[in-house]
Enzyme design. Sequence first.
Site, mmCIF file in Angstrom:
data_model
loop_
_atom_site.group_PDB
_atom_site.id
_atom_site.type_symbol
_atom_site.label_atom_id
_atom_site.label_comp_id
_atom_site.label_asym_id
_atom_site.label_seq_id
_atom_site.Cartn_x
_atom_site.Cartn_y
_atom_site.Cartn_z
ATOM 1 N N SER A 10 44.322 48.201 43.259
ATOM 2 C CA SER A 10 43.189 47.688 44.040
ATOM 3 C C SER A 10 42.003 48.641 43.971
ATOM 4 O O SER A 10 42.152 49.842 43.765
ATOM 5 C CB SER A 10 43.595 47.491 45.499
HETATM 6 N N1 SAH Z 1 49.152 48.069 46.256
HETATM 7 C C1 SAH Z 1 48.703 48.161 44.884
HETATM 8 C C2 SAH Z 1 48.165 46.852 44.381
HETATM 9 C C3 SAH Z 1 49.140 46.118 43.570
HETATM 10 S S1 SAH Z 1 48.594 44.536 43.029
HETATM 11 C C4 SAH Z 1 47.695 49.273 44.781
HETATM 12 O O1 SAH Z 1 47.856 50.275 45.415
HETATM 13 O O2 SAH Z 1 46.756 49.202 44.044
HETATM 14 C C5 SAH Z 1 49.595 43.487 44.022
HETATM 15 C C6 SAH Z 1 51.060 43.542 43.778
HETATM 16 O O3 SAH Z 1 51.659 42.519 44.576
HETATM 17 C C7 SAH Z 1 51.497 43.222 42.348
HETATM 18 O O4 SAH Z 1 52.195 44.321 41.840
HETATM 19 C C8 SAH Z 1 52.409 42.010 42.480
HETATM 20 O O5 SAH Z 1 53.520 42.021 41.623
HETATM 21 C C9 SAH Z 1 52.837 42.127 43.937
HETATM 22 N N2 SAH Z 1 53.342 40.903 44.556
HETATM 23 C C10 SAH Z 1 52.890 39.620 44.436
HETATM 24 N N3 SAH Z 1 53.657 38.779 45.157
HETATM 25 C C11 SAH Z 1 54.624 39.542 45.757
HETATM 26 C C12 SAH Z 1 55.730 39.272 46.610
HETATM 27 N N4 SAH Z 1 56.030 38.045 47.024
HETATM 28 N N5 SAH Z 1 56.495 40.306 47.014
HETATM 29 C C13 SAH Z 1 56.244 41.560 46.603
HETATM 30 N N6 SAH Z 1 55.222 41.888 45.790
HETATM 31 C C14 SAH Z 1 54.425 40.897 45.372
#
Ligand code: SAH
Length: 283
Positions: free
Chosen positions: A128
């Site tokens: 993010s």
């Molecule tokens: N928190 C991260 C952002 C990751 S992007 C950061 O620090 O930048 C969002 C993440 O959500 C992705 O890795 C995706 O695989 C995950 N995601 C989507 N749906 C999900 C679900 N139902 N349970 C767990 N993770 C999920």
Amino acid sequence: MGADGRQAVGRGAGGGTVSERRSPQVPGWIARSVQSQTSAARPSTPRVPGVPKALGAPRVAASPVGVGLDSSTVRARMVQRIAAAGVANPQVLQAMATVERHRFVDSALVNQAYEDNSLPIGLGQTISKPSVVARMVELLLDSEAAKAGLRRVLEIGTGCGYQVAVLAMVAKEVYSIERLRGLHEKARGNLRPLRLPNVHLILGDGMAGFAGGAPYAGIISAAGGDNVPQAWCDQLAVGGRLVAPVVVAAGKQALLVIDKSSHGFKQTVLEAVNFVPLKSGIA
Ligand code: SAH
């Protein structure tokens, strides 16, 4: 992340009460896959940007390739931009100044680590945008439950683990769930050297939240769905706050804040955001 322009705070459509329901049972495989980082030491405290390092003090972090001699300088500039964009909470700014974002991105992208951009982290997902991480964490810290200090937090979507590290600096315990095994493992690898004893990584479907750590003073989602799963509301403590992107129109997401009180739930829709989709199941 998209433009994420800050808009005036508005009361969300249908600011009504969400009905209570029992939390679903957590399958054993989720509970078994909880990875607690139990090493005793916290990371050594990096110096506060702008404060000269004492003579002879040990170097805190290796210089990232392409980020210059000392990454704290570029990070301080990033924090200045975040503060200029309206994030005022000193705990959040300190955490953003401390966590080395370049450690969470691929080496080819290291020189972009302190720009206000989302970046690819593999498997079609993104880290993010720092300003959005700061904004969401600040919102979490602004709840009734966080007044005496933020206790347990659940993050949906660990990704590469960057936001977990930020949350670990402002909350007592952080649970973070990821549905993609490859990213769950990547986050474990990224976070291991930081030795954060208050971080618990879970491989599982965050649609069901994670009952093992509930109730949570804060729930934060890094993935946007059509609505907020009931389990998240159930697992939120009274006085707690949920911050999540939700789809508000075709191809459009907004940040949704849900506050839980003894009377029910209050929803507030904030600015437009652009997160990866919330998906079900593990892969
Ligand atoms: N928190 C991260 C952002 C990751 S992007 C950061 O620090 O930048 C969002 C993440 O959500 C992705 O890795 C995706 O695989 C995950 N995601 C989507 N749906 C999900 C679900 N139902 N349970 C767990 N993770 C999920």
